[in-house]
Write an enzyme that holds these catalytic residues in place. Structure first.
Site, PDB file in Angstrom:
ATOM      1  N   VAL A  63       0.749  -1.008  -0.103  1.00 56.75           N
ATOM      2  CA  VAL A  63      -0.077  -0.016   0.039  1.00 56.75           C
ATOM      3  C   VAL A  63       0.767   1.426   0.085  1.00 56.75           C
ATOM      4  O   VAL A  63       0.287   2.261  -0.350  1.00 56.75           O
ATOM      5  CB  VAL A  63      -1.027   0.171   1.264  1.00 56.75           C
ATOM      6  CG1 VAL A  63      -2.228  -1.239   1.181  1.00 56.75           C
ATOM      7  CG2 VAL A  63      -0.365  -0.030   2.580  1.00 56.75           C
ATOM      8  N   ASN A  89      -7.427  -1.779   5.430  1.00 55.52           N
ATOM      9  CA  ASN A  89      -7.184  -2.620   6.805  1.00 55.52           C
ATOM     10  C   ASN A  89      -5.721  -2.824   6.964  1.00 55.52           C
ATOM     11  O   ASN A  89      -4.995  -2.763   8.234  1.00 55.52           O
ATOM     12  CB  ASN A  89      -7.908  -3.930   6.664  1.00 55.52           C
ATOM     13  CG  ASN A  89      -7.329  -4.791   7.804  1.00 55.52           C
ATOM     14  OD1 ASN A  89      -7.537  -4.675   8.968  1.00 55.52           O
ATOM     15  ND2 ASN A  89      -6.313  -5.699   7.525  1.00 55.52           N
ATOM     16  N   SER A 141      -8.244   3.230  15.400  1.00 54.82           N
ATOM     17  CA  SER A 141      -8.092   2.446  16.653  1.00 54.82           C
ATOM     18  C   SER A 141      -8.454   3.120  17.658  1.00 54.82           C
ATOM     19  O   SER A 141      -8.398   4.253  17.674  1.00 54.82           O
ATOM     20  CB  SER A 141      -6.503   1.986  16.806  1.00 54.82           C
ATOM     21  OG  SER A 141      -6.263   1.601  18.125  1.00 54.82           O
ATOM     22  N   TYR A 154       1.828   5.363  16.078  1.00 49.25           N
ATOM     23  CA  TYR A 154       0.714   4.658  15.742  1.00 49.25           C
ATOM     24  C   TYR A 154      -0.391   5.516  15.863  1.00 49.25           C
ATOM     25  O   TYR A 154      -1.431   5.578  15.310  1.00 49.25           O
ATOM     26  CB  TYR A 154       0.690   3.407  16.434  1.00 49.25           C
ATOM     27  CG  TYR A 154      -0.201   2.356  16.169  1.00 49.25           C
ATOM     28  CD1 TYR A 154      -0.416   1.565  14.824  1.00 49.25           C
ATOM     29  CD2 TYR A 154      -1.574   2.309  17.094  1.00 49.25           C
ATOM     30  CE1 TYR A 154      -1.312   0.657  14.725  1.00 49.25           C
ATOM     31  CE2 TYR A 154      -2.395   1.533  16.870  1.00 49.25           C
ATOM     32  CZ  TYR A 154      -2.505   0.572  15.674  1.00 49.25           C
ATOM     33  OH  TYR A 154      -3.457  -0.332  15.411  1.00 49.25           O
ATOM     34  N   ALA A 155      -0.370   6.123  17.282  1.00 48.40           N
ATOM     35  CA  ALA A 155      -1.448   6.948  17.593  1.00 48.40           C
ATOM     36  C   ALA A 155      -1.829   8.141  16.431  1.00 48.40           C
ATOM     37  O   ALA A 155      -2.940   8.339  16.276  1.00 48.40           O
ATOM     38  CB  ALA A 155      -1.274   7.274  19.087  1.00 48.40           C
ATOM     39  N   ALA A 156      -0.721   8.629  16.247  1.00 46.20           N
ATOM     40  CA  ALA A 156      -0.698   9.836  15.356  1.00 46.20           C
ATOM     41  C   ALA A 156      -1.519   9.241  13.906  1.00 46.20           C
ATOM     42  O   ALA A 156      -2.291   9.970  13.450  1.00 46.20           O
ATOM     43  CB  ALA A 156       0.695  10.345  14.855  1.00 46.20           C
ATOM     44  N   LYS A 158      -3.516   6.679  13.583  1.00 46.73           N
ATOM     45  CA  LYS A 158      -4.846   6.236  13.746  1.00 46.73           C
ATOM     46  C   LYS A 158      -5.683   7.614  13.898  1.00 46.73           C
ATOM     47  O   LYS A 158      -6.888   7.472  13.686  1.00 46.73           O
ATOM     48  CB  LYS A 158      -4.899   5.263  14.943  1.00 46.73           C
ATOM     49  CG  LYS A 158      -4.360   3.951  14.588  1.00 46.73           C
ATOM     50  CD  LYS A 158      -4.685   3.438  13.106  1.00 46.73           C
ATOM     51  CE  LYS A 158      -3.974   2.133  12.701  1.00 46.73           C
ATOM     52  NZ  LYS A 158      -4.584   1.468  11.555  1.00 46.73           N
ATOM     53  N   ILE A 187      -7.715  -6.530  19.654  1.00 46.61           N
ATOM     54  CA  ILE A 187      -8.345  -7.667  19.262  1.00 46.61           C
ATOM     55  C   ILE A 187      -7.056  -8.575  19.099  1.00 46.61           C
ATOM     56  O   ILE A 187      -5.700  -8.501  18.678  1.00 46.61           O
ATOM     57  CB  ILE A 187      -8.677  -7.179  17.923  1.00 46.61           C
ATOM     58  CG1 ILE A 187      -9.691  -6.012  17.834  1.00 46.61           C
ATOM     59  CG2 ILE A 187      -9.511  -8.528  16.989  1.00 46.61           C
ATOM     60  CD1 ILE A 187     -10.788  -6.285  18.567  1.00 46.61           C
TER      61      ILE A 187
HETATM   62  P1  NAP Z   1      -2.225  -8.049  11.341  1.00 46.89           P
HETATM   63  O1  NAP Z   1      -2.559  -9.498  11.872  1.00 46.89           O
HETATM   64  O2  NAP Z   1      -0.597  -7.653  11.738  1.00 46.89           O
HETATM   65  O3  NAP Z   1      -2.418  -7.902   9.679  1.00 46.89           O
HETATM   66  C1  NAP Z   1      -2.153  -6.710   9.099  1.00 46.89           C
HETATM   67  C2  NAP Z   1      -1.641  -7.198   7.671  1.00 46.89           C
HETATM   68  O4  NAP Z   1      -1.520  -5.909   6.896  1.00 46.89           O
HETATM   69  C3  NAP Z   1      -0.567  -8.320   7.505  1.00 46.89           C
HETATM   70  O5  NAP Z   1      -0.642  -9.309   6.765  1.00 46.89           O
HETATM   71  C4  NAP Z   1       0.315  -7.380   6.989  1.00 46.89           C
HETATM   72  O6  NAP Z   1       1.562  -7.994   6.331  1.00 46.89           O
HETATM   73  C5  NAP Z   1      -0.471  -6.395   6.272  1.00 46.89           C
HETATM   74  N1  NAP Z   1       0.629  -5.311   5.535  1.00 46.89           N
HETATM   75  C6  NAP Z   1       1.736  -4.882   6.439  1.00 46.89           C
HETATM   76  N2  NAP Z   1       2.216  -3.804   5.522  1.00 46.89           N
HETATM   77  C7  NAP Z   1       1.613  -3.782   4.427  1.00 46.89           C
HETATM   78  C8  NAP Z   1       1.672  -2.891   3.099  1.00 46.89           C
HETATM   79  N3  NAP Z   1       2.819  -2.185   3.118  1.00 46.89           N
HETATM   80  N4  NAP Z   1       0.870  -3.320   2.281  1.00 46.89           N
HETATM   81  C9  NAP Z   1      -0.091  -4.199   2.391  1.00 46.89           C
HETATM   82  N5  NAP Z   1      -0.364  -5.093   3.285  1.00 46.89           N
HETATM   83  C10 NAP Z   1       0.557  -4.782   4.477  1.00 46.89           C
HETATM   84  O7  NAP Z   1      -2.975  -6.849  12.133  1.00 46.89           O
HETATM   85  P2  NAP Z   1      -4.475  -6.602  12.541  1.00 46.89           P
HETATM   86  O8  NAP Z   1      -4.592  -6.605  14.029  1.00 46.89           O
HETATM   87  O9  NAP Z   1      -5.521  -7.561  11.955  1.00 46.89           O
HETATM   88  O10 NAP Z   1      -4.772  -5.227  12.311  1.00 46.89           O
HETATM   89  C11 NAP Z   1      -5.520  -4.972  11.040  1.00 46.89           C
HETATM   90  C12 NAP Z   1      -5.813  -3.321  10.915  1.00 46.89           C
HETATM   91  O11 NAP Z   1      -6.297  -3.099  12.249  1.00 46.89           O
HETATM   92  C13 NAP Z   1      -4.526  -2.630  11.315  1.00 46.89           C
HETATM   93  O12 NAP Z   1      -4.625  -1.193  10.705  1.00 46.89           O
HETATM   94  C14 NAP Z   1      -4.451  -2.350  12.705  1.00 46.89           C
HETATM   95  O13 NAP Z   1      -3.649  -1.128  13.063  1.00 46.89           O
HETATM   96  C15 NAP Z   1      -5.944  -2.187  13.007  1.00 46.89           C
HETATM   97  N6  NAP Z   1      -6.126  -2.388  14.625  1.00 46.89           N
HETATM   98  C16 NAP Z   1      -5.882  -3.689  15.108  1.00 46.89           C
HETATM   99  C17 NAP Z   1      -5.968  -3.730  16.476  1.00 46.89           C
HETATM  100  C18 NAP Z   1      -5.643  -4.820  17.059  1.00 46.89           C
HETATM  101  O14 NAP Z   1      -5.924  -5.252  18.345  1.00 46.89           O
HETATM  102  N7  NAP Z   1      -5.339  -6.193  16.690  1.00 46.89           N
HETATM  103  C19 NAP Z   1      -6.621  -2.955  17.201  1.00 46.89           C
HETATM  104  C20 NAP Z   1      -7.212  -1.571  16.530  1.00 46.89           C
HETATM  105  C21 NAP Z   1      -6.487  -1.274  15.229  1.00 46.89           C
HETATM  106  P3  NAP Z   1       2.857  -8.503   6.962  1.00 46.89           P
HETATM  107  O15 NAP Z   1       2.274  -9.488   8.153  1.00 46.89           O
HETATM  108  O16 NAP Z   1       3.615  -9.294   6.096  1.00 46.89           O
HETATM  109  O17 NAP Z   1       3.456  -7.301   7.481  1.00 46.89           O
END
Ligand code: NAP
Length: 246
Positions: A63, A89, A141, A154-156, A158, A187
């Site tokens: 992305v 996402n 987030s 990260y906070a900035a 989000k 999560i």
């Molecule tokens: P995750 O399991 O780490 O999944 C994120 C995915 O994004 C991974 O497959 C990652 O690939 C991919 N990614 C990273 N950099 C990328 C790039 N440059 N281009 C395309 N894909 C890329 O995270 P998640 O917990 O599901 O989080 C998903 C979203 O929800 C994020 O934006 C996160 O900030 C937000 N969020 C999550 C939580 C939580 O507690 N889990 C809470 C609030 C918000 P790699 O693994 O290869 O890097």
């Protein structure tokens, strides 16, 4: 099937919330583009989503790379000729206290979590405007609302995507395109792997529901927001956190 025949692009679809979203969108009848960095993991995720009987496409997308994002949009339009929903996402963390954070940690999180959302949304917007319809969903987030120790970068980002949401809701709303941000709490996905157990226990203690969320509990909210059931929701910031901050 609330998303029957709708075409949805989900970034970061190989893991966690993105993977759950791909599966749930597929089970709701959507045609799903799974976009992520690692081709093998993205293809495995595609097969999991396709098991629900949906049409699916796996693409290797970074992305942060505008050419890669343009190629994602072109491939989607070649395959299905329209884009009804973009789920922004993909996201990363590179945590450190303010006094320890390196420029590289700061820049890489900006690049994926903030500029990546800009890149993808700018690339799909002309198609959605041309259709007179579409939905942009954005992973914010609770950290973007309340801050978090060790997460300056990260906070900035989000908080920044909430600015995107409000702006695009105004710019694109009149064209029939809705924009909505979702603020998950904590999560259970690989993104939490770097958080020490003792810190996680303290986080969970603050959740009135007494547990972490599951990826499907965010994915089902995205599915509702992408559907016509959410036709009057635009510019909203929706917290899905078990009530962690009140
Ligand atoms: P995750 O399991 O780490 O999944 C994120 C995915 O994004 C991974 O497959 C990652 O690939 C991919 N990614 C990273 N950099 C990328 C790039 N440059 N281009 C395309 N894909 C890329 O995270 P998640 O917990 O599901 O989080 C998903 C979203 O929800 C994020 O934006 C996160 O900030 C937000 N969020 C999550 C939580 C939580 O507690 N889990 C809470 C609030 C918000 P790699 O693994 O290869 O890097």
């Amino acid at each position: 099937m609330r998303l029957k025949d709708k075409v949805a692009i989900i970034t970061g679809a190989a893991s966690g919330i993105g993977l759950a979203t791909a599966r749930i969108f597929a089970s709701e009848g959507a045609r799903v583009v799974l976009a992520d960095l690692d081709p093998a993991r993205t293809e495995a995720a595609r097969q999991a989503a396709a098991a629900a009987g949906a049409e699916t496409l796996a693409l290797r997308v970074d992305v942060t790379d505008r050419q890669s994002v343009e190629a994602m949009v072109s491939a989607t339009l070649t395959q299905w000729g329209r884009i009804d929903c973009l789920v922004n996402n993909a996201g990363i963390t590179k945590d450190a206290r303010l006094v320890k954070m390196t420029e590289q940690q700061f820049d890489s999180v900006m690049s994926v979590n903030l500029k990546g959302v800009f890149n993808c949304t700018q690339a799909v917007a002309p198609t959605m405007i041309g259709q007179g319809s579409g939905v942009i969903l954005i992973a914010s987030s609770v950290v973007g609302l309340y801050g978090n120790f060790g997460q300056t970068n990260y906070a900035a980002t989000k908080a920044g995507v909430i600015g995107f949401t409000k702006t695009w809701a105004r710019e694109l709303g009149p064209k029939g395109v809705r924009t909505v941000a979702v603020c998950p709490g904590f999560i259970a996905t690989p993104i939490l792997d770097t958080i020490p157990d003792a810190v996680m226990e303290k986080m969970v203690e603050k959740v009135p529901l007494g547990r972490l969320g599951q990826p499907e509990e965010i994915a089902r909210v995205y599915a509702f927001l992408a559907s016509d059931d959410a036709s009057y929701i635009n510019g909203a910031v929706i917290e899905v956190s078990g009530g962690i901050m009140m």
